[in-house]
Each structure stands twice: as C-alpha cells, then as structure tokens.
Design an enzyme around this catalytic site. Structure first.
Site, short mmCIF file in Angstrom:
data_model
loop_
_atom_site.label_atom_id
_atom_site.label_comp_id
_atom_site.label_asym_id
_atom_site.label_seq_id
_atom_site.Cartn_x
_atom_site.Cartn_y
_atom_site.Cartn_z
N HIS A 160 0.82 -1.23 0.00
CA HIS A 160 0.00 0.00 0.00
C HIS A 160 0.85 1.27 0.00
O HIS A 160 0.31 2.37 -0.14
CB HIS A 160 -0.94 0.02 1.21
CG HIS A 160 -1.94 -1.08 1.23
ND1 HIS A 160 -2.84 -1.27 0.19
CD2 HIS A 160 -2.20 -2.08 2.13
CE1 HIS A 160 -3.60 -2.33 0.46
NE2 HIS A 160 -3.22 -2.84 1.63
N ASP A 195 -2.53 -10.59 -2.60
CA ASP A 195 -3.09 -10.20 -1.31
C ASP A 195 -4.57 -9.87 -1.52
O ASP A 195 -4.97 -9.47 -2.62
CB ASP A 195 -2.35 -8.96 -0.79
CG ASP A 195 -2.77 -8.57 0.62
OD1 ASP A 195 -2.05 -8.93 1.56
OD2 ASP A 195 -3.82 -7.89 0.78
N HIS A 197 -6.14 -7.37 -0.51
CA HIS A 197 -6.30 -5.93 -0.75
C HIS A 197 -5.50 -5.48 -1.96
O HIS A 197 -4.41 -6.00 -2.20
CB HIS A 197 -5.85 -5.14 0.48
CG HIS A 197 -6.53 -5.56 1.75
ND1 HIS A 197 -6.00 -6.51 2.60
CD2 HIS A 197 -7.72 -5.18 2.27
CE1 HIS A 197 -6.83 -6.69 3.63
NE2 HIS A 197 -7.89 -5.91 3.45
N ASP A 283 -4.59 -13.23 3.30
CA ASP A 283 -5.88 -12.76 3.83
C ASP A 283 -7.03 -13.06 2.88
O ASP A 283 -8.14 -12.57 3.05
CB ASP A 283 -5.82 -11.25 4.17
CG ASP A 283 -5.04 -10.44 3.17
OD1 ASP A 283 -4.69 -10.97 2.10
OD2 ASP A 283 -4.80 -9.25 3.45
C1 OKP Z 1 -3.08 -4.46 4.59
B1 OKP Z 1 -2.68 -5.60 3.65
C2 OKP Z 1 -10.08 -3.33 9.46
C3 OKP Z 1 -9.61 -2.08 8.72
C4 OKP Z 1 -8.55 -2.40 7.72
C5 OKP Z 1 -6.37 -1.58 6.89
C6 OKP Z 1 -6.24 -2.81 6.06
C7 OKP Z 1 -4.83 -2.97 5.54
C8 OKP Z 1 -4.53 -4.26 4.84
N1 OKP Z 1 -10.82 -3.03 10.65
N2 OKP Z 1 -7.59 -1.37 7.58
O1 OKP Z 1 -3.04 -5.41 2.31
O2 OKP Z 1 -3.08 -6.91 4.09
ZN ZN Z 2 -4.23 -7.51 2.59
#
Ligand code: OKP
Ligand code: ZN
Length: 337
Positions: A160, A195, A197, A283
């Site tokens: 990110h 990932d 995200h 994830d």
């Molecule tokens: C990082 B990676 C959950 C809110 C999530 C940030 C997520 C970051 C993900 N309560 N906020 O891509 O695994």
């Molecule tokens: Zn992620």
C-alpha cells in the site's frame, strides 16, 4: 537450497491500533504473524530452507522508489514517537491544492504522508520498515545471483506504500524495492499481487512504465480497502498504458479465484518477463478476519502450482494475512504446493 530473509528485530514493532469507524481497534498486523510463519518453515523437512537476516540496505536502494522527503518524514516522526504516545493522522488534506509541506507541523505531516489511520508511527516504525525492505532487497539480490526462488518474510508489509505515502500497515514498498533492483539486470519484470487488498502503492510506483507489468487480484474497491484504487479501468498511463491489470472480485471461492488467476497468468506469460515478484497475502483465506474471499487450505496448493508453472525466477514478498495459526501452513502450501 532456498533462502528466506526475515527482519531480526520485527518483534520490537507492535503497531498500536487503528480507527475502524467506531472505535480504536488493536492492530492485527502483529509480530505473531511472522513468528508463526517462521515456525512453520522451521518445522517442515521437505525443503532445505536457510533462514537468514538481510544485508544492510543502502539509502539509494530505498530512494529509487520513495521520495527522500517521505523517507525523512518516517525517520523524524519515528524519533518523535519516542516522546509521543503515537503518531496517527486524523485530518487529511482532501481538496487542498498545492500543499506546501515545508509549512506543516507534525499533525499536518501525518495527514499528508499517511492515507489512513492504520499505519501508526511509533518509535520503532522507521527501523522496522527499513529492515523489512532490506529483506526484499536481499531476496532480489539472490535471484539476480541465480536463485530460482527467494523468500522475503517482510513485516511490516509494503504494497500500500506509494512513492511518498504510507498507509494500510505499510510504510516502504518492499515489492517495488525488489522489483527496482531486478530491473538493474532484467529488462521486464512482472509483479503478481495476490493479497486480498489491492496493492495501490505498487500500482502507482510502476504506473507509467512498460518495463513492469502489475497484475492484481483483490477484493472489489467498492466494498474493500483501500477503496480508491483497484478498479479495472486503471490500466496504466503513458508508456505504461496496458501494463497494469486489476481483477477486482466481490467474494470468491476457490473455483472463481482459480479462473481469474488463470487469466492473470496468461497476461504475465504474454508479457514474457525475465523475473516475477510475487506479493503474497494470505488474507484471502476463509477464516481471515479482514478478507472476504473464501479460499480453503487446498486452494493455496493449486494457486502455487499454477503460479510456479510460469517457471520464472521469483522473489516472494510477504504482504498480509491475519488469521493464525493457519497462516504459516497456508504460506508453505502456496510455495511448495
Ligand atoms: C493491509 B494488507 C479493518 C480495517 C482495515 C487496513 C487494512 C490494511 C490491509 N478493521 N484497515 O493489504 O493486508
Ligand atoms: Zn491484505
């Protein structure tokens, strides 16, 4: 023999928390994540894996990706963090034209260098981020020396983080730092980001180049973090037009995911890269507290098999994955299928 680089002091970095819309929640990006992966690697006997600490990374190998003022901010803010409880932004310069960062105080810098509340600056933030980046850099060096696969067990994650910002638990873009190093000897490098995200930082860093193909499969930004990036319409710009491919999915089981993965891999094959950087987030697992996909343990084997059929020299970069104890075994399933 496979080399796996891990950040030796990662346990000293325990992020404090994030605002989730209702309250401050403790962060899931904890040292236990990496410890469980290390344990799983040490337990397995089928492959010889050398767990190594990374070489020191030089500043120039970070500033080839990140702007110097951002790096300086991380450093000074972390030093500030020794006296301060925590550096977490709450106000963002949305709509502000021509931001002169030189005029800003600490609160203003936080909001202009961090795009969300999940990447707190504490005293160990800077050193942890640099160590994590060093793992990615060392792993990429090994691949340049001829290793077919090299593992960077990065923590904190990186995908990110953009040229001059952090967010989403990320500060320095480990995958981009590895990729940039590979580009010193390899003409075309593909990045596959699996990932849950979208890797908005990695996308932005290589958005204008045709030397790097960025392909990502992730939760649809309509409903998933980071919300503003990851749409199919984002295809690259300038010389990079056509070298950015997003596959947003709303919910996915193994079958749907595998179908998408095959299209993603076809694009990578056509690009004919000299190496692959694989941003691995676990994830996507059905038990993961953050992701909305429903991948099962066996799906990771199929995913690994498909990806490594590319037969490219590969740098594996750890990104997210917040469910443990299965985190470690799922990582191994993917790498050794
Ligand atoms: C990082 B990676 C959950 C809110 C999530 C940030 C997520 C970051 C993900 N309560 N906020 O891509 O695994
Ligand atoms: Zn992620």
């Amino acid at each position: 023999m496979i080399r796996a680089f891990f950040p030796p002091n990662h346990e000293s970095y325990r992020p404090w928390g994030e605002f989730d819309g209702f309250s401050v929640e403790s962060s899931p990006e904890v040292p236990e994540r990496l410890n469980i992966i290390l344990k799983a690697i040490k337990r397995q006997k089928s492959h010889e894996i050398d767990i190594l600490t990374p070489d020191h990374i030089e500043k120039k190998n970070i500033t080839s990706v990140h702007r110097l003022d951002y790096l300086d901010f991380l450093k000074t803010a972390s030093e500030f963090g020794k006296t301060l409880e925590v550096g977490i932004p709450t106000v963002f310069p949305v709509g502000k034209q021509k931001l002169n960062k030189k005029l800003l105080g600490f609160e203003g810098l936080l909001g202009s260098y961090l795009f969300d509340t999940s990447a707190p600056i504490i005293d160990s933030t800077y050193s942890a981020a640099v160590e994590s980046a060093a793992c990615a850099f060392s792993a990429s060096k090994q691949v340049l020396k001829g290793d077919l696969i090299s593992l960077a067990l990065c923590r904190p994650p990186g995908h990110h983080a953009g040229p001059s910002y952090g967010g989403g638990y990320c500060f320095l873009n480990n995958a981009a730092i590895a990729t940039t190093n590979l580009l010193s000897k390899i003409e075309r490098v593909a990045i596959l980001d699996i990932d849950y995200h979208h890797g908005n930082g990695t996308q932005e860093i290589f958005y204008n180049t045709n030397q790097v193909l960025f392909v990502s499969i992730h939760g649809d930004p309509k409903v998933s973090f980071p919300f503003y990036w990851g749409f199919t319409e984002e295809q690259g710009a300038g010389e990079g037009k056509g070298f950015n491919h997003n596959f947003p999915l709303v919910e996915a089981t193994g079958t749907k995911y595998l179908r998408t993965l095959k299209s993603a891999l076809e694009i990578i094959r056509k690009f004919n890269p000299g190496a692959l950087v694989l941003s691995v987030g676990l994830d996507t697992y059905w038990k993961d507290p953050l992701g909305e996909f429903k991948l099962r343990q066996d799906d990771y084997k199929t995913i690994g098999k498909e990806i490594f059929r590319l037969a490219l020299p590969t740098v594996v970069i750890l990104e997210g994955g917040y469910e443990y104890p299965d985190l470690g075994t799922n990582f191994l399933r993917l790498i050794f299928y």
